[in-house]
Design a protein around this motif. Structure first.
Motif, PDB file in Angstrom:
ATOM      1  N   UNK A 155       0.848  -1.200   0.000  1.00  0.00           N
ATOM      2  CA  UNK A 155       0.000   0.000   0.000  1.00  0.00           C
ATOM      3  C   UNK A 155       0.881   1.246   0.000  1.00  0.00           C
ATOM      4  N   UNK A 156       1.923   1.242   0.833  1.00  0.00           N
ATOM      5  CA  UNK A 156       2.843   2.378   0.862  1.00  0.00           C
ATOM      6  C   UNK A 156       3.630   2.538  -0.419  1.00  0.00           C
ATOM      7  N   UNK A 157       3.838   1.453  -1.139  1.00  0.00           N
ATOM      8  CA  UNK A 157       4.589   1.522  -2.396  1.00  0.00           C
ATOM      9  C   UNK A 157       3.716   2.002  -3.547  1.00  0.00           C
ATOM     10  N   UNK A 158       2.450   1.569  -3.579  1.00  0.00           N
ATOM     11  CA  UNK A 158       1.595   1.801  -4.747  1.00  0.00           C
ATOM     12  C   UNK A 158       0.683   3.017  -4.633  1.00  0.00           C
ATOM     13  N   UNK A 159       0.494   3.596  -3.460  1.00  0.00           N
ATOM     14  CA  UNK A 159      -0.457   4.706  -3.324  1.00  0.00           C
ATOM     15  C   UNK A 159       0.015   5.943  -4.087  1.00  0.00           C
ATOM     16  N   UNK A 160      -0.878   6.937  -4.209  1.00  0.00           N
ATOM     17  CA  UNK A 160      -0.590   8.108  -5.053  1.00  0.00           C
ATOM     18  C   UNK A 160       0.663   8.848  -4.616  1.00  0.00           C
ATOM     19  N   UNK A 161       0.913   8.941  -3.321  1.00  0.00           N
ATOM     20  CA  UNK A 161       2.138   9.583  -2.839  1.00  0.00           C
ATOM     21  C   UNK A 161       3.125   8.541  -2.323  1.00  0.00           C
ATOM     22  N   UNK A 162       3.056   7.345  -2.915  1.00  0.00           N
ATOM     23  CA  UNK A 162       3.932   6.256  -2.506  1.00  0.00           C
ATOM     24  C   UNK A 162       5.293   6.314  -3.169  1.00  0.00           C
ATOM     25  N   UNK A 163       6.058   5.273  -2.958  1.00  0.00           N
ATOM     26  CA  UNK A 163       7.440   5.227  -3.438  1.00  0.00           C
ATOM     27  C   UNK A 163       7.512   5.318  -4.953  1.00  0.00           C
ATOM     28  N   UNK A 164       6.723   4.509  -5.655  1.00  0.00           N
ATOM     29  CA  UNK A 164       6.817   4.472  -7.120  1.00  0.00           C
ATOM     30  C   UNK A 164       6.430   5.807  -7.734  1.00  0.00           C
ATOM     31  N   UNK A 165       5.305   6.371  -7.333  1.00  0.00           N
ATOM     32  CA  UNK A 165       4.867   7.648  -7.897  1.00  0.00           C
ATOM     33  C   UNK A 165       5.826   8.776  -7.561  1.00  0.00           C
ATOM     34  N   UNK A 166       6.372   8.789  -6.364  1.00  0.00           N
ATOM     35  CA  UNK A 166       7.341   9.827  -6.000  1.00  0.00           C
ATOM     36  C   UNK A 166       8.595   9.745  -6.860  1.00  0.00           C
ATOM     37  N   UNK A 167       9.067   8.535  -7.117  1.00  0.00           N
ATOM     38  CA  UNK A 167      10.257   8.366  -7.961  1.00  0.00           C
ATOM     39  C   UNK A 167       9.959   8.790  -9.388  1.00  0.00           C
ATOM     40  N   UNK A 168       8.823   8.366  -9.935  1.00  0.00           N
ATOM     41  CA  UNK A 168       8.468   8.716 -11.309  1.00  0.00           C
ATOM     42  C   UNK A 168       8.322  10.223 -11.482  1.00  0.00           C
ATOM     43  N   UNK A 169       7.687  10.893 -10.517  1.00  0.00           N
ATOM     44  CA  UNK A 169       7.504  12.343 -10.636  1.00  0.00           C
ATOM     45  C   UNK A 169       8.812  13.093 -10.410  1.00  0.00           C
ATOM     46  N   UNK A 170       9.674  12.598  -9.527  1.00  0.00           N
ATOM     47  CA  UNK A 170      10.969  13.254  -9.315  1.00  0.00           C
ATOM     48  C   UNK A 170      11.876  13.132 -10.532  1.00  0.00           C
ATOM     49  N   UNK A 171      11.733  12.056 -11.304  1.00  0.00           N
ATOM     50  CA  UNK A 171      12.523  11.873 -12.524  1.00  0.00           C
ATOM     51  C   UNK A 171      11.886  12.567 -13.726  1.00  0.00           C
ATOM     52  N   UNK A 172      10.713  13.127 -13.557  1.00  0.00           N
ATOM     53  CA  UNK A 172      10.038  13.818 -14.648  1.00  0.00           C
ATOM     54  C   UNK A 172       9.357  12.896 -15.633  1.00  0.00           C
ATOM     55  N   UNK A 173       9.243  11.617 -15.307  1.00  0.00           N
ATOM     56  CA  UNK A 173       8.598  10.670 -16.213  1.00  0.00           C
ATOM     57  C   UNK A 173       7.092  10.924 -16.284  1.00  0.00           C
TER      58      UNK A 173
END
Length: 317
Positions: A155-173
């Motif tokens: 849940x912490x990995x997949x949520x909107x402000x989770x790990x994956x989304x934070x990494x994708x948005x920080x990389x500009x993807x």
């Protein structure tokens, strides 16, 4: 004299070895299933237990009343799927949708764990002893933590402000969160992650017994790696594939925790409907009927996989 006693003891010992698992199966599967089957032919009632008795005795007369109301509910849903538009049928057929989700995601889970687990099991089986033990430990590490904790971690990995989304948005993807949680994708991901060891271990147990001289002989005769895999390794590992598929598919069909936490109520499994009927709705006959039908649906694949495993083992011998 001693030999005669030994001959008499051996059959008795065999009966004991076979009898203990049969007693266990009878106590924890056959008897509970018969009780569930009995409840499925009752009707819902405001009583304790919340269903009508099948056998009643009044004035010395015994009457047996079997109700098919719960099964008729399921048959009505099937009829709605056949005769009504898809959108209306889906809204009216809550149990069939749950059946469909459970079977579909269980099959996908089995296929994905096989595709991911086979290379892992093969490489572990071909590794040296020291490396093999380390890799097996890595496979078993998830079992060291609670099942619930592992699901909550996703849940912490997949949520909107989770790990994956934070990494994708920080990389500009991506410039906005990708909806991954509370979707069929998140349920499938959680099931593949949690059931992957159940596929790897049976495959490893089968592949580790594979005679390496067969592969060497194929290489000496000029057979390329991929043809060698499909003609030798894969057929000889069929028993492990079937065993792993059974260990993944059977519990995945009745999964309850993962769809509840990662599906968020939007992805309904049959386990969730059973919990709802046994709990909030207190409709035990309907829940029992759903469980019986689910058992019948799953029985076919289980028998097929079991016979395939037996045939594969006989072929190896």
């Amino acid at each position: 004299m001693m030999l005669d006693r030994l001959k008499r003891w051996i059959p008795r010992g065999r009966r004991t070895v076979v009898g203990i698992p049969l007693l266990w199966l009878c106590a924890f599967f056959i008897i509970p299933f018969v009780l569930v089957l009995k409840v499925s032919f009752a009707e819902q009632a405001l009583a304790q237990p919340p269903y009508t008795p099948l056998v009643q005795q009044e004035e010395g007369k015994v009457t047996v009343s079997l109700s098919t109301t719960s099964y008729k509910t399921l048959s009505d849903e099937v009829d709605a799927f056949v005769h009504k538009p898809w959108s209306e049928a889906v809204q009216e057929s809550q149990y069939l949708v749950a059946y469909g989700n459970a079977l579909k995601l269980a099959v996908l889970t089995t296929l994905l764990t096989l595709l991911i687990g086979y290379p892992i099991a093969y490489n572990i089986a071909r590794a040296d002893d020291a490396t093999r033990n380390t890799l097996l430990m890595f496979v078993m590490i998830p079992f060291w933590t609670s099942f619930l904790l592992r699901v909550y971690a996703w849940i912490g990995i997949l949520k909107d402000n989770g790990v994956i989304n934070n990494v994708l948005m920080s990389l500009g993807i991506t410039h906005e969160p990708i909806a991954m949680l509370y979707t069929p994708f998140s349920v499938l991901l959680g099931m593949v992650y949690n059931y992957l060891p159940f596929m790897i271990l049976p495959l490893y147990a089968n592949l580790v017994k594979l005679d390496g001289r067969l592969l060497e002989a194929a290489a000496n005769l000029g057979c390329k790696p991929w043809p060698t895999f499909f003609q030798i390794t894969l057929p000889l590992s069929k028993a492990g594939i079937v065993a792993g598929s059974m260990m993944v598919f059977i519990p995945a069909v009745g999964e309850y925790v993962i769809p509840s936490l990662l599906g968020g109520g939007d992805v309904v499994f049959i386990g969730n409907k059973l919990m709802e009927d046994y709990g909030v709705n207190t409709n035990w006959p309907q829940a029992a009927a759903v469980a019986v039908v689910m058992f019948i649906l799953v029985l076919g694949p289980i028998v097929y996989l079991h016979r395939s495993e037996q045939a594969a083992r006989e072929a190896e011998q």
